[in-house]
Design a protein around this motif. Structure first.
Motif, PDB file in Angstrom:
ATOM      1  N   GLU A  33       0.725  -1.268   0.297  1.00 32.12           N
ATOM      2  CA  GLU A  33       0.338   0.137  -0.361  1.00 32.12           C
ATOM      3  C   GLU A  33       0.750   0.974  -0.219  1.00 32.12           C
ATOM      4  OE1 GLU A  33      -2.578  -0.629   3.152  1.00 32.12           O
ATOM      5  OE2 GLU A  33      -3.661  -1.659   2.555  1.00 32.12           O
ATOM      6  N   GLY A  34       2.148   0.828   0.705  1.00 36.63           N
ATOM      7  CA  GLY A  34       2.674   2.591   0.316  1.00 36.63           C
ATOM      8  C   GLY A  34       2.889   3.352   1.422  1.00 36.63           C
ATOM      9  N   LYS A  35       1.869   2.993   2.536  1.00 33.64           N
ATOM     10  CA  LYS A  35       1.806   3.454   3.684  1.00 33.64           C
ATOM     11  C   LYS A  35       3.052   3.609   4.771  1.00 33.64           C
ATOM     12  CE  LYS A  35      -2.989   2.876   3.402  1.00 33.64           C
ATOM     13  NZ  LYS A  35      -4.787   2.808   3.636  1.00 33.64           N
ATOM     14  N   ARG A  36       2.674   4.037   5.578  1.00 33.16           N
ATOM     15  CA  ARG A  36       4.002   4.294   7.038  1.00 33.16           C
ATOM     16  C   ARG A  36       3.773   2.802   7.330  1.00 33.16           C
ATOM     17  NH1 ARG A  36       5.104  10.120   9.150  1.00 33.16           N
ATOM     18  NH2 ARG A  36       6.927  11.237   6.943  1.00 33.16           N
ATOM     19  N   LEU A  37       4.309   2.191   8.138  1.00 34.35           N
ATOM     20  CA  LEU A  37       4.495   1.173   9.544  1.00 34.35           C
ATOM     21  C   LEU A  37       2.822   1.588  10.027  1.00 34.35           C
ATOM     22  CD1 LEU A  37       4.581  -1.507  10.259  1.00 34.35           C
ATOM     23  CD2 LEU A  37       6.476  -1.015  10.656  1.00 34.35           C
ATOM     24  N   GLY A  38       3.632   2.783  10.704  1.00 32.56           N
ATOM     25  CA  GLY A  38       2.603   2.784  12.152  1.00 32.56           C
ATOM     26  C   GLY A  38       1.230   2.686  11.507  1.00 32.56           C
ATOM     27  N   GLU A  39       1.045   4.000  10.706  1.00 30.82           N
ATOM     28  CA  GLU A  39      -0.242   3.754  10.585  1.00 30.82           C
ATOM     29  C   GLU A  39      -0.564   2.811   9.822  1.00 30.82           C
ATOM     30  OE1 GLU A  39      -2.564   6.504   6.174  1.00 30.82           O
ATOM     31  OE2 GLU A  39      -0.562   6.585   6.805  1.00 30.82           O
ATOM     32  N   THR A  40       0.027   2.383   9.476  1.00 25.23           N
ATOM     33  CA  THR A  40      -0.696   0.753   8.859  1.00 25.23           C
ATOM     34  C   THR A  40      -1.027  -0.682   9.704  1.00 25.23           C
ATOM     35  OG1 THR A  40       0.698   0.163   6.153  1.00 25.23           O
ATOM     36  CG2 THR A  40      -0.601  -2.058   7.503  1.00 25.23           C
ATOM     37  N   LEU A  41      -0.109  -0.322  10.524  1.00 26.39           N
ATOM     38  CA  LEU A  41      -0.558  -1.140  12.432  1.00 26.39           C
ATOM     39  C   LEU A  41      -1.367  -0.188  13.242  1.00 26.39           C
ATOM     40  CD1 LEU A  41       2.697  -1.341  13.500  1.00 26.39           C
ATOM     41  CD2 LEU A  41       1.585  -3.251  13.001  1.00 26.39           C
ATOM     42  N   ILE A  42      -2.115   0.793  12.918  1.00 23.66           N
ATOM     43  CA  ILE A  42      -3.697   1.257  13.496  1.00 23.66           C
ATOM     44  C   ILE A  42      -4.483   1.568  12.668  1.00 23.66           C
ATOM     45  CG2 ILE A  42      -4.426   3.481  13.688  1.00 23.66           C
ATOM     46  CD1 ILE A  42      -1.232   4.863  14.540  1.00 23.66           C
ATOM     47  N   ASN A  43      -3.963   0.843  11.100  1.00 22.90           N
ATOM     48  CA  ASN A  43      -5.668   0.212  10.402  1.00 22.90           C
ATOM     49  C   ASN A  43      -5.799  -1.071  10.502  1.00 22.90           C
ATOM     50  OD1 ASN A  43      -5.739   2.959   9.334  1.00 22.90           O
ATOM     51  ND2 ASN A  43      -4.407   2.696   8.046  1.00 22.90           N
ATOM     52  N   LEU A  44      -5.040  -2.027  10.760  1.00 23.91           N
ATOM     53  CA  LEU A  44      -5.180  -3.358  10.994  1.00 23.91           C
ATOM     54  C   LEU A  44      -6.109  -3.286  12.522  1.00 23.91           C
ATOM     55  CD1 LEU A  44      -1.881  -4.999   9.856  1.00 23.91           C
ATOM     56  CD2 LEU A  44      -3.878  -4.998   8.877  1.00 23.91           C
ATOM     57  N   GLY A  45      -5.854  -2.447  13.743  1.00 23.43           N
ATOM     58  CA  GLY A  45      -5.987  -2.416  14.781  1.00 23.43           C
ATOM     59  C   GLY A  45      -5.398  -3.087  15.980  1.00 23.43           C
ATOM     60  N   ILE A  46      -3.753  -3.072  15.786  1.00 24.90           N
ATOM     61  CA  ILE A  46      -3.317  -3.731  16.609  1.00 24.90           C
ATOM     62  C   ILE A  46      -2.882  -2.554  17.287  1.00 24.90           C
ATOM     63  CG2 ILE A  46      -0.583  -4.887  16.320  1.00 24.90           C
ATOM     64  CD1 ILE A  46      -1.431  -6.021  12.870  1.00 24.90           C
ATOM     65  N   VAL A  47      -2.967  -1.601  17.014  1.00 25.85           N
ATOM     66  CA  VAL A  47      -1.544  -0.778  18.136  1.00 25.85           C
ATOM     67  C   VAL A  47      -2.887   0.321  17.893  1.00 25.85           C
ATOM     68  CG1 VAL A  47       0.440  -1.377  18.264  1.00 25.85           C
ATOM     69  CG2 VAL A  47      -0.001   0.298  16.256  1.00 25.85           C
ATOM     70  N   THR A  48      -2.864   1.443  19.215  1.00 27.69           N
ATOM     71  CA  THR A  48      -3.729   2.576  18.963  1.00 27.69           C
ATOM     72  C   THR A  48      -3.036   3.878  18.810  1.00 27.69           C
ATOM     73  OG1 THR A  48      -2.441   3.529  21.193  1.00 27.69           O
ATOM     74  CG2 THR A  48      -4.310   1.703  21.078  1.00 27.69           C
ATOM     75  N   GLU A  49      -2.950   4.885  18.098  1.00 28.22           N
ATOM     76  CA  GLU A  49      -2.608   5.766  17.794  1.00 28.22           C
ATOM     77  C   GLU A  49      -1.712   6.226  18.493  1.00 28.22           C
ATOM     78  OE1 GLU A  49      -3.247  10.715  16.497  1.00 28.22           O
ATOM     79  OE2 GLU A  49      -4.535   9.675  17.552  1.00 28.22           O
ATOM     80  N   LYS A  50      -1.899   6.408  19.909  1.00 30.06           N
ATOM     81  CA  LYS A  50      -0.936   6.442  21.498  1.00 30.06           C
ATOM     82  C   LYS A  50       0.465   5.391  21.338  1.00 30.06           C
ATOM     83  CE  LYS A  50      -1.341   7.946  25.997  1.00 30.06           C
ATOM     84  NZ  LYS A  50      -1.644   7.713  27.214  1.00 30.06           N
ATOM     85  N   ASP A  51       0.300   4.140  21.140  1.00 29.62           N
ATOM     86  CA  ASP A  51       1.013   3.445  20.906  1.00 29.62           C
ATOM     87  C   ASP A  51       2.053   4.294  20.515  1.00 29.62           C
ATOM     88  OD1 ASP A  51      -0.613   2.199  23.099  1.00 29.62           O
ATOM     89  OD2 ASP A  51      -1.229   0.600  21.289  1.00 29.62           O
ATOM     90  N   ILE A  52       1.408   4.186  18.746  1.00 25.43           N
ATOM     91  CA  ILE A  52       2.312   4.672  17.785  1.00 25.43           C
ATOM     92  C   ILE A  52       2.926   5.906  17.969  1.00 25.43           C
ATOM     93  CG2 ILE A  52       2.883   5.187  15.250  1.00 25.43           C
ATOM     94  CD1 ILE A  52       2.585   2.387  15.060  1.00 25.43           C
TER      95      ILE A  52
END
Length: 570
Positions: A33-52
């Protein structure tokens, strides 16, 4: 020699926020998808924005600024608003915090945006000292600093001084259609309604209640399931406010004797938000309720809803079945439809024909055929289902089983090779069986088709910024079997508007049907006997599911008991 920067994924692994498997999956999706890793992890529901954000702060060796801890309050008497104008701060999601000599500290959502940092250097003639904060914290701090926080308060206060709206009490109901339209389109009314909506969206409100009383208007926001009053405008503005809402939702502003329903769409901070409107005539005027459907804040990933691992495993077993009936029970507003949406989102595939019939369609899902019923022209749940069966469906979702005819078609569809998901209004999962029998279904049909029945409730999450730990008491251990030595209780801070809670999470009771339960249902066993068998199976009740959330520090024992006692738990 300069020390190399540690990778974000490695930091998240060390902190225990992701597993190796989750990280590998996210990196694979990120490359596609060409996105940043943090954004991808948030979209997958694995971590929260605050975690990143906290992980990025460690990665970049810069401070993390929390709104709740007062770290996003700009210094006074430093002309920071002149250095960084409001429109620039909002457009780039940043906030000037302090200035020391020629060094300017600025909170960023994205401190890796080097172009913006260079622009700020030229614009302010200062060296930029970046700190990092979450988008939601920055938005709130920007609103406060640049004065947007007081706009609604000022508009409400000014409403009592508007001479053109001061009318005699007895003539409000006799205003002509032209008068209503003219008043609804006056700038003060448009501004007031806009601000009521904007404030509600910012405060994560699910419903806005505008209620006419004898001598005043009452406006209440429902936040995390609880209603809170806000300062109301002048009573004589009610007809104009109601008319403005009706115009927005394309309703008949001249009709004040009958209930009406409508919808309109707004865009705030690049987010699309649907507003569902309902009006009813009351003795002192029309009452308006606006339901705010913020699609970006609704989790459609099963892992984000609150399932325990065992509950999630059982639920996933049910939804991958090729045929059968799945029921989710609970009162209105308990998140049943969201759970079904998340289930469909997980099992949808180009190889499956999925169709839903709803009233109303709350969220639009790609790859799924969604149908809105129209009872006024005879297009009901039952008639829609009959049509669906001629559309070669694999999976059908029915918004609610309301009558015998709808229930019979659901049963027939599930017995003829279709997976059917629906909702039912009962206090707990076992009661769904007796409810189906009460509306006229034969027990043998229920036992043959039902593969899973679940119940759910929404409980408030403790605010992560201010929750307080305390030692578990012997009575809690004795009464609820709590194993943790430390539990948490609400305190209250700016981040949670001093409620002690922020957000909600679901608790579940998931029952997979087996041969023993089917035998009890087929022979018409009493509900008490069925409940005893379910207890013997070791299935967690709503109360036990809630206690697990308490042990994990997600909620308080008082919150869980207030919800589960209402649900009939003992």
């Amino acid at each position: 020699m300069k020390k190399s920067r540690e990778k974000l994924g490695q930091i998240l692994l060390i902190e225990g926020l992701v597993t190796e498997e989750q990280l590998e999956k996210a990196i694979e999706i990120q490359k596609k998808e060409g996105k940043r890793l943090g954004e991808t992890l948030i979209n997958l529901g694995i971590v929260t924005e605050k975690d990143i954000v906290i992980a990025m702060a460690k990665q970049l060796s810069i401070p993390y600024a929390s709104y709740a801890k007062g770290l996003l309050k700009p210094a006074e008497n430093q002309d920071l608003a002149k250095l960084v104008p409001e429109d620039y701060a909002r457009r780039n999601m940043l906030l000037p915090v302090s200035r020391h000599m020629s060094s300017l500290t600025i909170a960023f959502m994205d401190p890796l945006d080097l172009i913006t940092i260079d622009n700020l250097k030229r614009m302010t003639n200062c060296d930029i000292n970046p700190i990092i904060a979450t988008k939601s914290d920055l938005q709130r701090a920007i609103d406060e600093f640049y004065g947007k926080e007081d706009l609604l308060k000022d508009a409400v206060s000014n409403s009592y001084e508007l001479e053109e709206f001061k009318v005699e009490k007895d003539v409000e109901g006799d205003l002509s259609l032209d008068d209503l339209i003219a008043r609804a389109e006056e700038a003060p009314v448009i501004k007031l309604v806009d601000l009521i909506l904007m404030q509600a969206i910012k405060d994560r409100v699910s419903d806005i209640h505008i209620e006419p009383c004898k001598n005043k208007i009452t406006i209440r926001y429902r936040i995390d399931g609880v209603l809170y009053e806000i300062p109301p405008p002048a009573k004589n503005l009610l007809p104009a406010i109601v008319s403005r809402v009706k115009i927005l939702s394309n309703l008949d502003i001249a009709e004040r004797r009958l209930p009406q329903d409508g919808v309109f769409f707004v865009k705030v901070d690049n987010k699309g938000i649907d507003i569902r409107v309902s009006t009813i005539p009351a003795i002192f005027g029309e009452k308006v309720v606006m339901r705010i459907l913020d699609k970006s804040s609704t989790p459609l990933n099963l892992g984000d809803l609150g399932f325990d691992p065992e509950e999630l495993e059982n639920f996933r077993k049910a939804i991958i079945s090729p045929h059968g009936l799945i029921l989710i029970t609970g009162p209105t507003g308990s998140g049943k439809t969201t759970t079904l949406y998340a289930a469909l989102n997980e099992i949808k595939s180009p190889r499956k024909n999925i169709t839903t019939v709803e009233d109303p369609v709350e969220y639009k899902l790609d790859g799924i055929n969604q149908v809105q019923i129209k009872p006024g022209i005879g297009f009901t749940f039952a008639s829609a289902l009959r049509a669906f069966l001629r559309q070669d469906p694999d999976i059908i979702m029915v918004g609610e089983v309301r009558d015998l005819e709808t229930a019979q078609i659901c049963i027939r569809a599930s017995l003829t090779g279709h997976l059917v998901l629906s909702t039912l209004h009962t206090n707990d999962a076992p009661s769904a069986i007796s409810r189906l029998i009460d509306i006229g279904l034969e027990p043998y049909l229920i036992s043959s088709s039902l593969i899973m029945v679940g119940a759910q409730r929404l409980i408030r999450r403790l605010c992560p910024e201010c929750k307080e730990a305390y030692e578990t008491t012997p009575s809690l251990v004795k009464d609820f079997g709590i194993k943790q030595e430390l539990l948490y209780k609400p305190k209250g801070c700016d981040y949670c508007s001093h409620t002690g809670y922020r957000g909600r999470i679901a608790i579940y009771e998931i029952i997979l049907m087996n041969d023993k339960l089917r035998e009890l249902v087929t022979r018409g066993a009493p509900l008490g006997e069925i409940k005893n068998k379910i207890k013997e199976m070791g299935t967690s009740s709503l109360l036990h599911s809630g206690i697990k959330k308490v042990e994990e520090g997600m909620s308080s024992i008082e919150e869980v008991l207030s919800i589960t006692l209402v649900a009939g738990e003992e």
